[in-house]
Design a protein around this motif. Structure first.
Motif, PDB file in Angstrom:
ATOM      1  N   LEU A   1      11.200 -90.694   5.502  1.00 48.73           N
ATOM      2  CA  LEU A   1      12.142 -91.298   4.458  1.00 48.73           C
ATOM      3  C   LEU A   1      12.268 -90.478   3.239  1.00 48.73           C
ATOM      4  CD1 LEU A   1      11.095 -95.034   4.752  1.00 48.73           C
ATOM      5  CD2 LEU A   1      13.231 -94.016   5.447  1.00 48.73           C
ATOM      6  N   TRP A   2      11.153 -89.845   3.081  1.00 50.03           N
ATOM      7  CA  TRP A   2      11.269 -88.854   1.854  1.00 50.03           C
ATOM      8  C   TRP A   2      12.082 -87.899   2.088  1.00 50.03           C
ATOM      9  CZ3 TRP A   2       7.144 -85.126  -0.303  1.00 50.03           C
ATOM     10  CH2 TRP A   2       7.509 -84.729  -1.517  1.00 50.03           C
ATOM     11  N   PHE A   3      11.789 -86.902   2.963  1.00 47.14           N
ATOM     12  CA  PHE A   3      12.664 -85.787   3.190  1.00 47.14           C
ATOM     13  C   PHE A   3      14.049 -86.068   3.201  1.00 47.14           C
ATOM     14  CE2 PHE A   3       8.833 -83.652   5.507  1.00 47.14           C
ATOM     15  CZ  PHE A   3       8.193 -83.609   4.377  1.00 47.14           C
TER      16      PHE A   3
ATOM     17  N   VAL B   1      10.365 -88.930  -8.434  1.00 45.09           N
ATOM     18  CA  VAL B   1      10.076 -89.889  -9.318  1.00 45.09           C
ATOM     19  C   VAL B   1       9.795 -91.152  -8.440  1.00 45.09           C
ATOM     20  CG1 VAL B   1      11.151 -91.340 -10.963  1.00 45.09           C
ATOM     21  CG2 VAL B   1      11.160 -89.022 -11.285  1.00 45.09           C
ATOM     22  N   LEU B   2      10.804 -91.640  -7.626  1.00 43.23           N
ATOM     23  CA  LEU B   2      10.651 -92.673  -6.939  1.00 43.23           C
ATOM     24  C   LEU B   2       9.714 -92.988  -5.989  1.00 43.23           C
ATOM     25  CD1 LEU B   2      14.561 -93.478  -6.471  1.00 43.23           C
ATOM     26  CD2 LEU B   2      13.077 -94.887  -7.793  1.00 43.23           C
ATOM     27  N   VAL B   3       9.459 -91.615  -5.336  1.00 43.34           N
ATOM     28  CA  VAL B   3       8.495 -91.742  -4.233  1.00 43.34           C
ATOM     29  C   VAL B   3       6.940 -91.681  -4.871  1.00 43.34           C
ATOM     30  CG1 VAL B   3       8.025 -89.257  -3.886  1.00 43.34           C
ATOM     31  CG2 VAL B   3       8.059 -90.885  -2.162  1.00 43.34           C
ATOM     32  N   THR B   4       6.986 -91.376  -6.017  1.00 41.63           N
ATOM     33  CA  THR B   4       5.548 -91.534  -6.740  1.00 41.63           C
ATOM     34  C   THR B   4       5.350 -92.562  -7.744  1.00 41.63           C
ATOM     35  OG1 THR B   4       6.405 -89.849  -8.621  1.00 41.63           O
ATOM     36  CG2 THR B   4       5.322 -88.859  -6.696  1.00 41.63           C
ATOM     37  N   LEU B   5       6.326 -93.883  -7.608  1.00 35.98           N
ATOM     38  CA  LEU B   5       5.942 -95.008  -8.334  1.00 35.98           C
ATOM     39  C   LEU B   5       5.001 -95.717  -7.441  1.00 35.98           C
ATOM     40  CD1 LEU B   5       9.587 -95.929  -9.673  1.00 35.98           C
ATOM     41  CD2 LEU B   5       7.692 -94.899 -10.841  1.00 35.98           C
ATOM     42  N   GLN B   6       4.008 -95.427  -7.254  1.00 38.08           N
ATOM     43  CA  GLN B   6       3.177 -95.844  -6.459  1.00 38.08           C
ATOM     44  C   GLN B   6       2.308 -97.028  -7.045  1.00 38.08           C
ATOM     45  OE1 GLN B   6       0.489 -92.838  -4.174  1.00 38.08           O
ATOM     46  NE2 GLN B   6       2.208 -91.878  -3.662  1.00 38.08           N
ATOM     47  N   PRO B   7       1.894 -96.855  -8.341  1.00 39.44           N
ATOM     48  CA  PRO B   7       1.188 -98.056  -9.057  1.00 39.44           C
ATOM     49  C   PRO B   7       1.629 -99.534  -8.751  1.00 39.44           C
ATOM     50  CG  PRO B   7       1.236 -96.180 -10.214  1.00 39.44           C
ATOM     51  CD  PRO B   7       2.151 -95.780  -9.318  1.00 39.44           C
TER      52      PRO B   7
ATOM     53  N   LEU C   1      12.286 -94.627  -2.512  1.00 43.35           N
ATOM     54  CA  LEU C   1      11.533 -95.814  -2.840  1.00 43.35           C
ATOM     55  C   LEU C   1      10.813 -96.617  -1.629  1.00 43.35           C
ATOM     56  CD1 LEU C   1      10.857 -97.919  -5.262  1.00 43.35           C
ATOM     57  CD2 LEU C   1      12.705 -99.131  -4.662  1.00 43.35           C
ATOM     58  N   ALA C   2      11.473 -96.431  -0.677  1.00 48.19           N
ATOM     59  CA  ALA C   2      10.716 -96.937   0.637  1.00 48.19           C
ATOM     60  C   ALA C   2       9.730 -96.305   1.106  1.00 48.19           C
ATOM     61  CB  ALA C   2      11.699 -97.145   1.872  1.00 48.19           C
TER      62      ALA C   2
ATOM     63  N   PRO D   1       6.359 -85.545 -10.276  1.00 42.13           N
ATOM     64  CA  PRO D   1       7.922 -85.289 -10.726  1.00 42.13           C
ATOM     65  C   PRO D   1       8.254 -84.356 -11.815  1.00 42.13           C
ATOM     66  CG  PRO D   1       7.506 -87.682 -10.680  1.00 42.13           C
ATOM     67  CD  PRO D   1       6.005 -87.023 -10.395  1.00 42.13           C
ATOM     68  N   VAL D   2       7.098 -84.127 -12.723  1.00 39.95           N
ATOM     69  CA  VAL D   2       7.181 -83.252 -13.916  1.00 39.95           C
ATOM     70  C   VAL D   2       7.208 -81.900 -13.398  1.00 39.95           C
ATOM     71  CG1 VAL D   2       6.080 -82.533 -15.947  1.00 39.95           C
ATOM     72  CG2 VAL D   2       6.035 -84.911 -15.440  1.00 39.95           C
TER      73      VAL D   2
END
Length: 300
Positions: free
Chosen positions: A84-86, A99-105, A157-158, A251-252
């Protein structure tokens, strides 16, 4: 539980820098997302195989039924996280996708509460909220509410949700078996999952150019064997929440590298958001009470 040889934050920081390179390597490769993910995992398993066979092969027979079930679930979710991310990187920018893929919290705080009954302090919630806000600001200039970019955002996001589930199940198994055995088992399961995915999708296993093979190998070596393995090592001593907060720095680094490699311009919201992300991470790690209780306790 024995005391770690080094502070867990050190390998987590190295791991974040390593995984930040992942999006760059993926965009430099020309193969389909499933193929890139498959070779990333296959090369990772092959590189680990000599060490596993020489020193850790006997440990595989000590895994309980629960360990196998949890490891299988973790491996499958890791595989589809990569897919999904790739795929999202084909539709949206490196900044938005990472950014979206690292919104894990958002997912991890809920998951650790329900699965492991971990208490979440106000400082943890506050630091997570600050870091998440910074991540959203980073991508503010890239987000689009329609078209292909929005589709890419939803894929990322998924993928975020799936990598959090992978870490949650890994947190349980990792406390009972060694890093090498756990990583080898999960990566092997992920490789098999991706093999059948590519087969069913009818994507090509080859031939590819020399540069593609190089990026496949680099994905295995740096983000996987260095980055994710360091995260797996840290899971023995820290919560999934700690890693999820730290990964918000990805993301940074990815946005900065994308600027130099792909000329993806950094705009004011990305710079401001990056500073806020770092502020949220710092707020979390300077919690001295948490450090003493979770990292330097001599008793489990």
């Amino acid at each position: 539980m024995e005391r770690p040889a080094i502070h867990p934050y050190i390998p987590i920081i190295i791991g974040v820098i390593s995984v930040a390179l992942s999006a760059i390597f993926v965009k430099l490769a020309t193969a389909d997302p499933g193929v890139i993910a498959f070779y990333r995992m296959l090369f990772s398993v092959l590189l680990m195989l000599p060490i596993f066979l020489f020193k850790y092969r006997g440990e595989i027979f000590t895994l309980s039924k629960k360990d196998w079930i949890f490891s299988t679930i973790a491996g499958i979710f890791l595989a589809f996280h990569f897919i999904l991310w790739f795929e999202s990187l084909n539709y949206t920018s490196v900044a938005s996708s990472t950014v979206l893929v690292t919104l894990q919290p958002i997912f991890a705080f809920v998951g650790t509460y329900f699965f492991f009954k971990e208490k979440i302090s106000f400082k943890t919630l506050l630091s997570g909220a600050i870091a998440i806000a910074g991540s959203i600001i980073i991508s503010w200039g890239d987000f689009q509410l329609s078209g292909s970019a929005f589709y890419g955002d939803m894929l990322a996001l998924a993928g975020c949700a799936l990598i959090t589930i992978y870490l949650l199940f890994g947190q349980d198994v990792r406390k009972r078996i060694s890093l090498i055995t756990y990583t080898f088992v999960v990566y092997s399961i992920s490789t098999v999952t991706l093999f059948f995915y590519v087969l069913i999708k009818g994507e090509s296993f080859g031939p590819y150019s020399g540069s593609d093979w190089f990026w496949f190998f680099m994905l295995a070596l740096i983000p996987n064997l260095l980055g994710h393995t360091l995260f797996n090592w840290a899971l023995k001593w820290v919560s999934t929440n700690v890693i999820s907060i730290a990964i918000l720095f990805e993301p940074v680094g990815a946005a900065v590298m994308a600027y130099y490699v792909f000329n993806e311009t950094l705009i004011a919201p990305q710079i401001i958001g990056g500073i806020i992300v770092i502020a949220g991470i710092v707020l979390f790690v300077v919690d001295e009470k948490k450090i003493k209780e979770k990292f330097f306790s001599k008793k489990a």
